[in-house]
Design a protein around this motif. Structure first.
Motif, PDB file in Angstrom:
ATOM      1  N   SER A  43     103.168 102.629  77.050  1.00 31.42           N
ATOM      2  CA  SER A  43     102.434 103.705  77.071  1.00 31.42           C
ATOM      3  C   SER A  43     100.936 103.126  78.377  1.00 31.42           C
ATOM      4  CB  SER A  43     102.114 103.983  75.944  1.00 31.42           C
ATOM      5  OG  SER A  43     101.573 103.124  74.678  1.00 31.42           O
ATOM      6  N   GLY A  44     101.102 101.553  78.198  1.00 31.73           N
ATOM      7  CA  GLY A  44      99.830 101.783  79.168  1.00 31.73           C
ATOM      8  C   GLY A  44      98.620 101.734  78.525  1.00 31.73           C
ATOM      9  N   ILE A  45      98.366 101.535  77.671  1.00 33.39           N
ATOM     10  CA  ILE A  45      96.710 101.822  76.592  1.00 33.39           C
ATOM     11  C   ILE A  45      97.149 100.332  76.296  1.00 33.39           C
ATOM     12  CG2 ILE A  45      95.690 102.703  74.608  1.00 33.39           C
ATOM     13  CD1 ILE A  45      97.818 105.225  74.597  1.00 33.39           C
ATOM     14  N   GLY A  46      96.380  99.458  76.338  1.00 32.04           N
ATOM     15  CA  GLY A  46      95.706  98.565  76.517  1.00 32.04           C
ATOM     16  C   GLY A  46      93.870  98.532  75.327  1.00 32.04           C
ATOM     17  N   ALA A  47      93.534  97.565  75.060  1.00 32.82           N
ATOM     18  CA  ALA A  47      92.100  96.861  74.453  1.00 32.82           C
ATOM     19  C   ALA A  47      91.338  96.996  76.116  1.00 32.82           C
ATOM     20  CB  ALA A  47      92.265  95.810  73.652  1.00 32.82           C
ATOM     21  N   LEU A  48      91.800  96.504  76.845  1.00 36.03           N
ATOM     22  CA  LEU A  48      90.902  96.548  77.720  1.00 36.03           C
ATOM     23  C   LEU A  48      90.879  97.632  79.196  1.00 36.03           C
ATOM     24  CD1 LEU A  48      91.124  93.134  79.145  1.00 36.03           C
ATOM     25  CD2 LEU A  48      89.044  94.342  77.965  1.00 36.03           C
ATOM     26  N   SER A  49      92.173  99.113  78.784  1.00 36.90           N
ATOM     27  CA  SER A  49      91.852 100.105  79.335  1.00 36.90           C
ATOM     28  C   SER A  49      90.678 101.299  78.885  1.00 36.90           C
ATOM     29  CB  SER A  49      93.636 100.939  78.863  1.00 36.90           C
ATOM     30  OG  SER A  49      93.164 101.342  78.143  1.00 36.90           O
ATOM     31  N   ALA A  62      82.749  97.320  85.889  1.00 32.91           N
ATOM     32  CA  ALA A  62      82.549  95.959  85.986  1.00 32.91           C
ATOM     33  C   ALA A  62      82.524  95.122  85.193  1.00 32.91           C
ATOM     34  CB  ALA A  62      81.722  95.636  86.973  1.00 32.91           C
ATOM     35  N   SER A  63      82.174  95.572  84.009  1.00 38.02           N
ATOM     36  CA  SER A  63      82.364  94.395  82.588  1.00 38.02           C
ATOM     37  C   SER A  63      83.277  94.057  82.441  1.00 38.02           C
ATOM     38  CB  SER A  63      81.700  94.756  81.823  1.00 38.02           C
ATOM     39  OG  SER A  63      81.888  93.628  80.941  1.00 38.02           O
ATOM     40  N   VAL A  64      84.352  95.432  82.610  1.00 41.23           N
ATOM     41  CA  VAL A  64      85.483  95.498  82.384  1.00 41.23           C
ATOM     42  C   VAL A  64      86.722  94.781  83.196  1.00 41.23           C
ATOM     43  CG1 VAL A  64      87.838  96.733  81.269  1.00 41.23           C
ATOM     44  CG2 VAL A  64      85.616  97.266  80.214  1.00 41.23           C
ATOM     45  N   GLU A  65      86.878  94.872  84.415  1.00 35.05           N
ATOM     46  CA  GLU A  65      87.788  94.507  85.526  1.00 35.05           C
ATOM     47  C   GLU A  65      87.143  92.862  85.581  1.00 35.05           C
ATOM     48  OE1 GLU A  65      89.846  94.873  87.783  1.00 35.05           O
ATOM     49  OE2 GLU A  65      89.846  97.378  85.875  1.00 35.05           O
ATOM     50  N   LYS A  66      85.927  92.443  85.348  1.00 33.26           N
ATOM     51  CA  LYS A  66      85.877  91.235  85.383  1.00 33.26           C
ATOM     52  C   LYS A  66      86.268  90.273  84.108  1.00 33.26           C
ATOM     53  CE  LYS A  66      81.996  87.972  84.932  1.00 33.26           C
ATOM     54  NZ  LYS A  66      82.587  86.332  84.225  1.00 33.26           N
ATOM     55  N   SER A  67      86.323  90.694  82.922  1.00 36.37           N
ATOM     56  CA  SER A  67      87.296  90.675  81.446  1.00 36.37           C
ATOM     57  C   SER A  67      88.657  90.308  81.933  1.00 36.37           C
ATOM     58  CB  SER A  67      86.570  91.680  80.136  1.00 36.37           C
ATOM     59  OG  SER A  67      85.526  91.265  80.126  1.00 36.37           O
ATOM     60  N   LYS A  68      88.888  91.504  82.494  1.00 32.35           N
ATOM     61  CA  LYS A  68      91.057  91.354  82.719  1.00 32.35           C
ATOM     62  C   LYS A  68      90.325  90.453  84.044  1.00 32.35           C
ATOM     63  CE  LYS A  68      91.647  96.154  82.883  1.00 32.35           C
ATOM     64  NZ  LYS A  68      91.971  97.752  83.795  1.00 32.35           N
ATOM     65  N   ARG A  69      89.760  90.283  84.614  1.00 33.37           N
ATOM     66  CA  ARG A  69      90.293  88.661  85.961  1.00 33.37           C
ATOM     67  C   ARG A  69      90.172  87.351  84.925  1.00 33.37           C
ATOM     68  NH1 ARG A  69      87.089  91.940  89.044  1.00 33.37           N
ATOM     69  NH2 ARG A  69      85.129  90.578  88.741  1.00 33.37           N
ATOM     70  N   ASP A  70      88.948  87.483  84.238  1.00 31.01           N
ATOM     71  CA  ASP A  70      88.872  85.929  83.072  1.00 31.01           C
ATOM     72  C   ASP A  70      89.943  85.833  82.650  1.00 31.01           C
ATOM     73  OD1 ASP A  70      86.730  85.877  84.294  1.00 31.01           O
ATOM     74  OD2 ASP A  70      85.409  86.483  82.906  1.00 31.01           O
ATOM     75  N   ILE A  71      91.235  86.935  81.630  1.00 31.06           N
ATOM     76  CA  ILE A  71      91.866  86.859  81.202  1.00 31.06           C
ATOM     77  C   ILE A  71      93.431  86.562  81.754  1.00 31.06           C
ATOM     78  CG2 ILE A  71      93.300  88.248  79.601  1.00 31.06           C
ATOM     79  CD1 ILE A  71      91.006  89.876  78.496  1.00 31.06           C
ATOM     80  N   ALA A  72      93.482  87.495  82.847  1.00 29.80           N
ATOM     81  CA  ALA A  72      94.011  87.266  83.668  1.00 29.80           C
ATOM     82  C   ALA A  72      94.265  85.404  84.226  1.00 29.80           C
ATOM     83  CB  ALA A  72      94.110  88.065  84.579  1.00 29.80           C
ATOM     84  N   LYS A  73      93.095  84.893  84.190  1.00 33.38           N
ATOM     85  CA  LYS A  73      93.162  83.759  84.803  1.00 33.38           C
ATOM     86  C   LYS A  73      93.245  81.805  83.579  1.00 33.38           C
ATOM     87  CE  LYS A  73      89.491  82.945  87.613  1.00 33.38           C
ATOM     88  NZ  LYS A  73      88.018  82.663  88.289  1.00 33.38           N
TER      89      LYS A  73
END
Length: 186
Positions: A43-49, A62-73
């Motif tokens: 469904s595309g719903i995740g905790a970071l959406s 910006a905080s959510v995007e930074k969290s996404k980048r950190d998790i992806a890294k």
């Protein structure tokens, strides 16, 4: 409330995306609970959406995007680590050598990548396991290079190879090779 815990990372399945093993967690969830997988990931719903109302602050976005980048890294780093470990396993070998001690006595030695079977502290237990399984004497020593070696009294190379193969298959380490070495006195 029933909570479904992931079989890979042991977190609740809603929090797997924060861990380093997201791909494995997704595969586990898809095979074990397809309805929960569909609810979380398809469904595309995740905790970071972000919220759908579009009224998010720029700081929150910006905080959510930074969290996404950190998790992806972190996930990419974990995947690279697993690939390196798998490539190391392809080159590992366990050697089984039989030595003739005198006319009718034989010693079977196991050396090489024994750390795949057990930690260095558990190698003594592994030697005792061989002694109990094959009803012979067994000891832990070192080769001339300083690597650990398990010596078993008797010619039990075939049984040892079958046992090691079963143990490696149970651990999912089919890439580790087992080589036989025969050392006969002239």
């Amino acid at each position: 409330v029933k909570v479904l815990y992931c079989g890979v990372c042991t977190l609740p399945v809603e929090y797997c995306e924060f861990g380093a093993t997201l791909k494995k967690c997704k595969a586990w969830l898809q095979s074990n609970d397809p309805t929960e997988y569909a609810a979380l990931y398809e469904s595309g719903i995740g905790a970071l959406s972000l919220n759908d109302d579009g009224n998010d602050d720029e700081a929150v976005a910006a905080s959510v995007e930074k969290s996404k980048r950190d998790i992806a890294k972190r996930q990419a780093k974990e995947e690279a680590k697993e690939e390196l470990e798998q490539s190391k396993l392809k080159h590992m070998q366990i050697f089984i050598k039989t030595n003739d001690r005198n006319k009718r006595k034989t010693i079977t030695s196991i050396y090489g990548a024994l750390e795949v079977m057990a930690d260095k502290s558990d190698l003594k237990k592994l030697a005792k396991t061989f002694a109990g399984k094959f009803a012979t004497g067994s000891s832990l020593g070192k080769t001339t290079e300083g690597t650990p070696e398990i010596s078993i009294q008797g010619d039990v190379a075939d049984a040892v190879e079958a046992y090691l193969r079963d143990q490696l298959d149970a651990k999912g380490l089919q890439d580790v090779k087992i080589a036989r070495v025969v050392d006969k006195k002239k």
